[in-house]
Design a protein around this motif. Structure first.
Motif, PDB file in Angstrom:
ATOM      1  N   HIS A  32      28.292  32.943  43.478  1.00  0.00           N
ATOM      2  CA  HIS A  32      28.536  33.950  42.225  1.00  0.00           C
ATOM      3  C   HIS A  32      29.616  35.211  42.251  1.00  0.00           C
ATOM      4  N   ALA A  35      33.162  33.719  42.116  1.00  0.00           N
ATOM      5  CA  ALA A  35      33.802  33.516  40.770  1.00  0.00           C
ATOM      6  C   ALA A  35      33.152  34.874  39.906  1.00  0.00           C
ATOM      7  N   TRP A  36      32.242  35.703  39.762  1.00  0.00           N
ATOM      8  CA  TRP A  36      32.802  36.721  39.204  1.00  0.00           C
ATOM      9  C   TRP A  36      34.041  37.265  39.589  1.00  0.00           C
ATOM     10  N   ASN A  37      33.903  37.759  40.794  1.00  0.00           N
ATOM     11  CA  ASN A  37      35.600  38.646  40.994  1.00  0.00           C
ATOM     12  C   ASN A  37      36.625  37.739  40.591  1.00  0.00           C
ATOM     13  N   LYS A  38      36.550  36.389  40.811  1.00  0.00           N
ATOM     14  CA  LYS A  38      37.992  35.423  40.363  1.00  0.00           C
ATOM     15  C   LYS A  38      38.110  35.960  39.155  1.00  0.00           C
ATOM     16  N   ILE A  39      36.801  35.976  38.151  1.00  0.00           N
ATOM     17  CA  ILE A  39      37.375  35.848  36.634  1.00  0.00           C
ATOM     18  C   ILE A  39      37.795  37.324  36.482  1.00  0.00           C
ATOM     19  N   THR A  40      36.714  38.839  36.876  1.00  0.00           N
ATOM     20  CA  THR A  40      37.512  40.110  36.939  1.00  0.00           C
ATOM     21  C   THR A  40      38.455  40.985  37.435  1.00  0.00           C
ATOM     22  N   GLU A  42      41.320  38.585  37.039  1.00  0.00           N
ATOM     23  CA  GLU A  42      42.638  38.265  36.442  1.00  0.00           C
ATOM     24  C   GLU A  42      43.135  39.514  34.865  1.00  0.00           C
TER      25      GLU A  42
END
Length: 42
Positions: A32, A35-40, A42
């Protein structure tokens, strides 16, 4: 583990369920956060 013990009545099964829960929660938390780190970022 307490709920598992109440439902099964078997301490060994409850201990196994508790162990699996701890490990699975650590893995899911790690995924989680990745994934959260990758989303934020961008």
């Amino acid at each position: 583990m307490i709920i598992s013990y109440i439902l099964t009545g078997n301490f060994t099964v409850a201990l196994g369920i508790g162990g699996i829960e701890v490990v699975s929660k650590m893995i899911l938390y790690y995924l989680h956060e990745r994934a959260w780190n990758k989303i934020t970022k961008e």
